[in-house]
Design a protein around this motif. Sequence first.
Motif, mmCIF file in Angstrom:
data_model
loop_
_atom_site.group_PDB
_atom_site.id
_atom_site.type_symbol
_atom_site.label_atom_id
_atom_site.label_comp_id
_atom_site.label_asym_id
_atom_site.label_seq_id
_atom_site.Cartn_x
_atom_site.Cartn_y
_atom_site.Cartn_z
ATOM 1 N N ILE A 216 0.845 -1.195 0.000
ATOM 2 C CA ILE A 216 0.000 0.000 0.000
ATOM 3 C C ILE A 216 0.880 1.245 0.000
ATOM 4 O O ILE A 216 1.825 1.344 0.776
ATOM 5 N N LEU A 217 0.543 2.180 -0.867
ATOM 6 C CA LEU A 217 1.202 3.483 -0.897
ATOM 7 C C LEU A 217 0.284 4.482 -0.215
ATOM 8 O O LEU A 217 -0.912 4.538 -0.527
ATOM 9 N N VAL A 218 0.819 5.266 0.718
ATOM 10 C CA VAL A 218 0.070 6.342 1.345
ATOM 11 C C VAL A 218 0.678 7.658 0.872
ATOM 12 O O VAL A 218 1.846 7.938 1.148
ATOM 13 N N LEU A 219 -0.112 8.436 0.147
ATOM 14 C CA LEU A 219 0.315 9.759 -0.317
ATOM 15 C C LEU A 219 -0.290 10.802 0.616
ATOM 16 O O LEU A 219 -1.493 10.768 0.888
ATOM 17 N N THR A 220 0.530 11.715 1.112
ATOM 18 C CA THR A 220 0.017 12.769 1.987
ATOM 19 C C THR A 220 -0.011 14.089 1.231
ATOM 20 O O THR A 220 0.922 14.420 0.508
ATOM 21 N N THR A 221 -1.114 14.816 1.400
ATOM 22 C CA THR A 221 -1.258 16.098 0.711
ATOM 23 C C THR A 221 -1.512 17.257 1.663
ATOM 24 O O THR A 221 -1.575 18.393 1.236
ATOM 25 N N GLY A 222 -1.686 16.945 2.950
ATOM 26 C CA GLY A 222 -1.972 18.003 3.921
ATOM 27 C C GLY A 222 -3.377 17.838 4.462
ATOM 28 O O GLY A 222 -3.834 16.721 4.679
ATOM 29 N N GLN B 114 -1.951 25.470 11.253
ATOM 30 C CA GLN B 114 -1.016 25.349 10.144
ATOM 31 C C GLN B 114 -0.767 23.874 9.923
ATOM 32 O O GLN B 114 -0.882 23.073 10.856
ATOM 33 N N ILE B 115 -0.437 23.507 8.701
ATOM 34 C CA ILE B 115 -0.175 22.105 8.403
ATOM 35 C C ILE B 115 1.263 21.776 8.747
ATOM 36 O O ILE B 115 2.186 22.444 8.301
ATOM 37 N N GLY B 116 1.438 20.756 9.569
ATOM 38 C CA GLY B 116 2.759 20.331 9.990
ATOM 39 C C GLY B 116 3.202 19.093 9.244
ATOM 40 O O GLY B 116 2.597 18.705 8.236
ATOM 41 N N ASP B 117 4.243 18.455 9.749
ATOM 42 C CA ASP B 117 4.707 17.198 9.167
ATOM 43 C C ASP B 117 3.596 16.164 9.275
ATOM 44 O O ASP B 117 2.817 16.172 10.234
ATOM 45 N N SER B 118 3.548 15.260 8.324
ATOM 46 C CA SER B 118 2.512 14.240 8.338
ATOM 47 C C SER B 118 2.654 13.338 9.557
ATOM 48 O O SER B 118 3.755 12.984 9.973
ATOM 49 N N VAL B 119 1.511 12.940 10.097
ATOM 50 C CA VAL B 119 1.475 12.038 11.251
ATOM 51 C C VAL B 119 1.172 10.601 10.837
ATOM 52 O O VAL B 119 1.061 9.725 11.686
ATOM 53 N N VAL B 120 1.054 10.345 9.542
ATOM 54 C CA VAL B 120 0.645 9.023 9.065
ATOM 55 C C VAL B 120 1.578 7.916 9.545
ATOM 56 O O VAL B 120 1.107 6.877 10.028
ATOM 57 N N PHE C 157 3.875 -1.029 3.747
ATOM 58 C CA PHE C 157 3.395 0.220 3.152
ATOM 59 C C PHE C 157 4.562 1.180 3.050
ATOM 60 O O PHE C 157 5.592 1.009 3.682
ATOM 61 N N ARG C 158 4.366 2.185 2.230
ATOM 62 C CA ARG C 158 5.324 3.294 2.197
ATOM 63 C C ARG C 158 4.529 4.585 2.165
ATOM 64 O O ARG C 158 3.397 4.622 1.665
ATOM 65 N N VAL C 159 5.113 5.629 2.741
ATOM 66 C CA VAL C 159 4.474 6.939 2.799
ATOM 67 C C VAL C 159 5.288 7.904 1.955
ATOM 68 O O VAL C 159 6.513 7.966 2.070
ATOM 69 N N GLU C 160 4.600 8.625 1.103
ATOM 70 C CA GLU C 160 5.251 9.652 0.269
ATOM 71 C C GLU C 160 4.511 10.967 0.458
ATOM 72 O O GLU C 160 3.302 11.032 0.237
ATOM 73 N N GLY C 161 5.228 11.990 0.878
ATOM 74 C CA GLY C 161 4.632 13.315 1.024
ATOM 75 C C GLY C 161 4.644 14.049 -0.298
ATOM 76 O O GLY C 161 5.709 14.246 -0.876
ATOM 77 N N LEU C 162 3.469 14.436 -0.765
ATOM 78 C CA LEU C 162 3.386 15.188 -2.031
ATOM 79 C C LEU C 162 3.366 16.694 -1.798
ATOM 80 O O LEU C 162 4.026 17.447 -2.494
ATOM 81 N N SER D 174 -0.749 -0.790 -6.555
ATOM 82 C CA SER D 174 -2.114 -0.702 -7.082
ATOM 83 C C SER D 174 -3.129 -0.402 -5.974
ATOM 84 O O SER D 174 -4.312 -0.256 -6.257
ATOM 85 N N HIS D 175 -2.663 -0.295 -4.731
ATOM 86 C CA HIS D 175 -3.529 0.036 -3.600
ATOM 87 C C HIS D 175 -2.977 1.307 -2.968
ATOM 88 O O HIS D 175 -1.853 1.307 -2.439
ATOM 89 N N ILE D 176 -3.771 2.384 -3.033
ATOM 90 C CA ILE D 176 -3.259 3.694 -2.645
ATOM 91 C C ILE D 176 -4.236 4.406 -1.715
ATOM 92 O O ILE D 176 -5.443 4.452 -1.990
ATOM 93 N N VAL D 177 -3.705 4.941 -0.621
ATOM 94 C CA VAL D 177 -4.460 5.773 0.303
ATOM 95 C C VAL D 177 -3.910 7.189 0.169
ATOM 96 O O VAL D 177 -2.693 7.384 0.128
ATOM 97 N N ILE D 178 -4.809 8.170 0.095
ATOM 98 C CA ILE D 178 -4.392 9.571 -0.016
ATOM 99 C C ILE D 178 -4.992 10.345 1.144
ATOM 100 O O ILE D 178 -6.216 10.410 1.281
ATOM 101 N N THR D 179 -4.134 10.917 2.009
ATOM 102 C CA THR D 179 -4.651 11.803 3.047
ATOM 103 C C THR D 179 -4.866 13.168 2.409
ATOM 104 O O THR D 179 -4.039 13.653 1.641
#
Length: 162
Positions: A5-11, A26-32, A45-50, A76-81
């Motif tokens: 699973i890929l987790v993409l963070t957008t804020g 204010q938006i800080g570093d991701s807590v995922v 899983f891996r987390v990528e900050g966009l 092929s399985h992606i979670v987007i915050t």
Amino acid sequence: MMADILVLTTGGTIDKLYFDALSEYQIGDSVVDRLLATARVKKPFRVEGLMRKDSLELDDADRAAIAKAVADAPESHIVITHGTDTMTETAKALQPIAGKTIVLVGALAPARFADSDATFNLGMAFATAQIAPAGVWIAMNGTVFAADRVRKDRAANAFVAV
């Protein structure tokens, strides 16, 4: 590296901090990473900050960057915050991507707050990414919605099916 699973963070609110001196969020570093570690998630899983933006600040170029990251990802399985205010708009931009299970998730209170819905929502999204068929989904308020059949009801401060 490819994970299950890929987790993409957008804020969005999920990653917001409160600064008393400024009386604003204010938006800080991701807590995922921390939330998934606390939950003792063993699924790779891996987390990528966009980006780190409030969703009201996202524009078409940001949505195109999110869609490109999803399309280019080996997973092929992606979670987007994502922030909740424009989550459905980003979901529409992701609709043309085939063959991937994409789950958008956010929070109505920052994850750093004790009474936040963030941890529960992230868990729902993580589970949905594993079991839902390919398509775009939104996991909020204890419900998994088809992304093209949901809206945020600002008066109720909840997502509702349409």
